[in-house]
Scaffold this motif. Structure first.
Motif, mmCIF file in Angstrom:
data_model
loop_
_atom_site.group_PDB
_atom_site.id
_atom_site.type_symbol
_atom_site.label_atom_id
_atom_site.label_comp_id
_atom_site.label_asym_id
_atom_site.label_seq_id
_atom_site.Cartn_x
_atom_site.Cartn_y
_atom_site.Cartn_z
ATOM 1 N N LEU A 1 -10.966 16.674 13.315
ATOM 2 C CA LEU A 1 -12.130 16.000 12.737
ATOM 3 C C LEU A 1 -12.933 16.950 11.867
ATOM 4 C CD1 LEU A 1 -13.284 13.911 15.820
ATOM 5 C CD2 LEU A 1 -12.379 13.003 13.669
ATOM 6 N N ASP A 2 -13.115 18.181 12.327
ATOM 7 C CA ASP A 2 -13.847 19.172 11.522
ATOM 8 C C ASP A 2 -13.148 19.421 10.195
ATOM 9 O OD1 ASP A 2 -15.879 19.477 13.373
ATOM 10 O OD2 ASP A 2 -14.990 21.262 14.300
ATOM 11 N N GLU A 45 -14.729 8.947 1.707
ATOM 12 C CA GLU A 45 -14.867 8.090 2.882
ATOM 13 C C GLU A 45 -14.193 8.704 4.106
ATOM 14 O OE1 GLU A 45 -13.905 3.637 4.535
ATOM 15 O OE2 GLU A 45 -14.312 3.875 2.404
ATOM 16 N N GLU A 46 -13.034 9.329 3.907
ATOM 17 C CA GLU A 46 -12.354 9.950 5.044
ATOM 18 C C GLU A 46 -13.203 11.073 5.637
ATOM 19 O OE1 GLU A 46 -7.898 11.157 5.943
ATOM 20 O OE2 GLU A 46 -8.826 12.603 4.572
ATOM 21 N N GLY A 47 -13.806 11.878 4.778
ATOM 22 C CA GLY A 47 -14.671 12.954 5.250
ATOM 23 C C GLY A 47 -15.887 12.426 5.994
ATOM 24 N N ARG A 48 -16.465 11.351 5.480
ATOM 25 C CA ARG A 48 -17.622 10.735 6.143
ATOM 26 C C ARG A 48 -17.213 10.148 7.485
ATOM 27 N NH1 ARG A 48 -20.256 5.804 6.283
ATOM 28 N NH2 ARG A 48 -18.853 4.787 4.830
ATOM 29 N N ALA A 49 -16.055 9.476 7.525
ATOM 30 C CA ALA A 49 -15.565 8.900 8.777
ATOM 31 C C ALA A 49 -15.296 9.995 9.813
ATOM 32 C CB ALA A 49 -14.290 8.088 8.522
ATOM 33 N N ALA A 50 -14.734 11.113 9.366
ATOM 34 C CA ALA A 50 -14.458 12.225 10.281
ATOM 35 C C ALA A 50 -15.756 12.849 10.782
ATOM 36 C CB ALA A 50 -13.589 13.268 9.593
ATOM 37 N N SER A 51 -16.743 12.944 9.914
ATOM 38 C CA SER A 51 -18.038 13.493 10.321
ATOM 39 C C SER A 51 -18.705 12.604 11.375
ATOM 40 C CB SER A 51 -18.940 13.636 9.094
ATOM 41 O OG SER A 51 -20.174 14.185 9.444
ATOM 42 N N LEU A 73 -19.556 11.197 17.251
ATOM 43 C CA LEU A 73 -19.232 10.319 18.377
ATOM 44 C C LEU A 73 -18.492 11.077 19.487
ATOM 45 C CD1 LEU A 73 -18.110 7.069 16.538
ATOM 46 C CD2 LEU A 73 -20.219 7.428 17.827
ATOM 47 N N ALA A 74 -17.721 12.075 19.111
ATOM 48 C CA ALA A 74 -16.974 12.850 20.102
ATOM 49 C C ALA A 74 -17.906 13.563 21.079
ATOM 50 C CB ALA A 74 -16.063 13.856 19.408
ATOM 51 N N ALA A 75 -19.140 13.765 20.677
ATOM 52 C CA ALA A 75 -20.116 14.397 21.571
ATOM 53 C C ALA A 75 -20.397 13.529 22.794
ATOM 54 C CB ALA A 75 -21.408 14.688 20.811
ATOM 55 N N ARG A 76 -20.069 12.235 22.707
ATOM 56 C CA ARG A 76 -20.250 11.320 23.851
ATOM 57 C C ARG A 76 -19.090 11.412 24.840
ATOM 58 N NH1 ARG A 76 -22.063 5.555 21.480
ATOM 59 N NH2 ARG A 76 -21.890 5.078 23.696
#
Length: 126
Positions: free
Chosen positions: A44-45, A53-59, A64-67
């Motif tokens: 993701l990083d 859009e792919e970069g924004r989606a990964a960001s 979300l991964a913090a959850r």
């Protein structure tokens, strides 16, 4: 309690497909613990630096991964780390929309939660 591993493309679904990922998991699984292998965070990083859009989606996916609980694996490639968690029985299901990974998981006897239709998740049993 059900333990679910979440892949990078699943964490990117909110932007790419309009999926309310955790709401859908609540609906489909009920009570669960979500885990993300460290290689997925690295993926993701890396993707978030690509822009667009792919970069924004990964960001957004990284946020979300913090959850989720981060787990270490011996595998350095994200798909292999997800597969290893499923195959070892460390998780009860995997959330992914990656077709080759989905096939590998189902062949290994791991249930897969994936996109159905426009913005809903479904569970496929092996």
């Amino acid at each position: 309690m059900t333990r679910v591993a979440v892949d990078a493309n699943a964490l990117m679904m909110p932007v790419e497909a309009g999926v309310r990922l955790f709401d859908e998991l609540d609906r489909l699984v009920g009570t669960y613990d979500a885990v993300v292998p460290e290689p997925v965070l690295a993926e993701l990083d890396s993707l978030s630096e690509s822009g667009g859009e792919e970069g924004r989606a990964a960001s957004v996916g990284a946020d979300l991964a913090a959850r989720c609980d981060t787990v270490e694996t011996e595998e350095s490639y994200a798909d292999d780390a997800i597969h290893a968690l499923g195959e070892s029985g460390a998780v009860d299901a995997v959330v992914t929309n990656d077709a080759p990974l989905k096939e590998r998981l189902l062949d290994a006897g791991v249930p897969v939660i994936h996109l159905r239709g426009r913005n809903q998740l479904t569970r496929t049993q092996p």
